[in-house]
Design an enzyme around this catalytic site. Sequence first.
Site, PDB file in Angstrom:
ATOM      1  N   LEU A  98       0.897  -1.146   0.000  1.00 59.17           N
ATOM      2  CA  LEU A  98       0.000   0.000   0.000  1.00 59.17           C
ATOM      3  C   LEU A  98       0.936   1.197   0.000  1.00 59.17           C
ATOM      4  O   LEU A  98       1.693   1.394   0.949  1.00 59.17           O
ATOM      5  CB  LEU A  98      -0.904  -0.007   1.235  1.00 59.17           C
ATOM      6  CG  LEU A  98      -2.080   0.963   1.257  1.00 59.17           C
ATOM      7  CD1 LEU A  98      -3.013   0.721   0.073  1.00 59.17           C
ATOM      8  CD2 LEU A  98      -2.848   0.851   2.557  1.00 59.17           C
ATOM      9  N   ASP A  99       0.924   1.984  -1.107  1.00 54.88           N
ATOM     10  CA  ASP A  99       1.987   2.974  -1.270  1.00 54.88           C
ATOM     11  C   ASP A  99       1.986   4.018  -0.158  1.00 54.88           C
ATOM     12  O   ASP A  99       1.016   4.184   0.581  1.00 54.88           O
ATOM     13  CB  ASP A  99       1.930   3.617  -2.667  1.00 54.88           C
ATOM     14  CG  ASP A  99       0.704   4.471  -2.869  1.00 54.88           C
ATOM     15  OD1 ASP A  99       0.557   5.480  -2.168  1.00 54.88           O
ATOM     16  OD2 ASP A  99      -0.108   4.137  -3.759  1.00 54.88           O
ATOM     17  N   LYS A 100       3.094   4.715  -0.045  1.00 55.33           N
ATOM     18  CA  LYS A 100       3.341   5.635   1.065  1.00 55.33           C
ATOM     19  C   LYS A 100       2.261   6.694   1.201  1.00 55.33           C
ATOM     20  O   LYS A 100       1.893   7.083   2.315  1.00 55.33           O
ATOM     21  CB  LYS A 100       4.712   6.296   0.877  1.00 55.33           C
ATOM     22  CG  LYS A 100       5.154   7.191   2.015  1.00 55.33           C
ATOM     23  CD  LYS A 100       6.552   7.713   1.769  1.00 55.33           C
ATOM     24  CE  LYS A 100       7.010   8.623   2.910  1.00 55.33           C
ATOM     25  NZ  LYS A 100       8.391   9.126   2.670  1.00 55.33           N
TER      26      LYS A 100
END
Length: 240
Positions: A98-100
């Site tokens: 889950l991207d930053k």
Amino acid sequence: MRINKFLSEAGVCSRRGADKWIDDKRVKINDELATLGSQVEDSDVVKVDNKIITIDKGYVYIALNKPRGITSTTEKHIKGNVVDYVNHPERIFHIGRLDKDSEGLLLLTSDGDIVNEILRSENHHEKEYVVTVDKPITKEFIKNMSNGVVILNQKTLPAKLEQLNDRTFKIILTQGLNRQIRRMCETLGYNVKKLKRIRIMNIKLDGIKYGEWRDLTAEEFNTLTQILSYEPKRERMKSK
């Protein structure tokens, strides 16, 4: 932990049976005879009849409501990595990414086998997101997002969309390309302002406060393994 409880939880005898074994001088802790009431630490070596006894603690399965700014990586040198953020006493790793800049549901575990089962792309497991974009959503946008968008030299698989308001929609994906939703929106001329994952298969974000985590329930774990057609080699849920 008292030695009789340790032996009981290890499944080798009852507490009363353990007391008898101790009286019979069959039990050692770090090669010294145990006595009634002896305590066992995590680093101690317990033996019965010179055979090492251990407690099978099972695996850890965690659902995290990941906040923005935390990176889905186990690389300890990266500031804000999710492993340091959770700070679990056991060695765990995230399932998928889950991207930053995104928030919401992220699963973590110490069970490498189930990670492989979940990540196998051919399984087409559902993941659900709530997405807010920078301008009003059109019917054409909904249609294109639903039918598939060409990103990374391939067309995304069909997706289920539900418009929530003029700039927010739910989307259910069955694949996990790198920054997929953001790339799909950008291709159609939209920028994502907020992206939140609310479900992975049967595991929902409901009830987990922002930035906090909890262990999966036995019911969640059992349903998950049924979806995966995954038969654990042994009892894998960590006892509470």
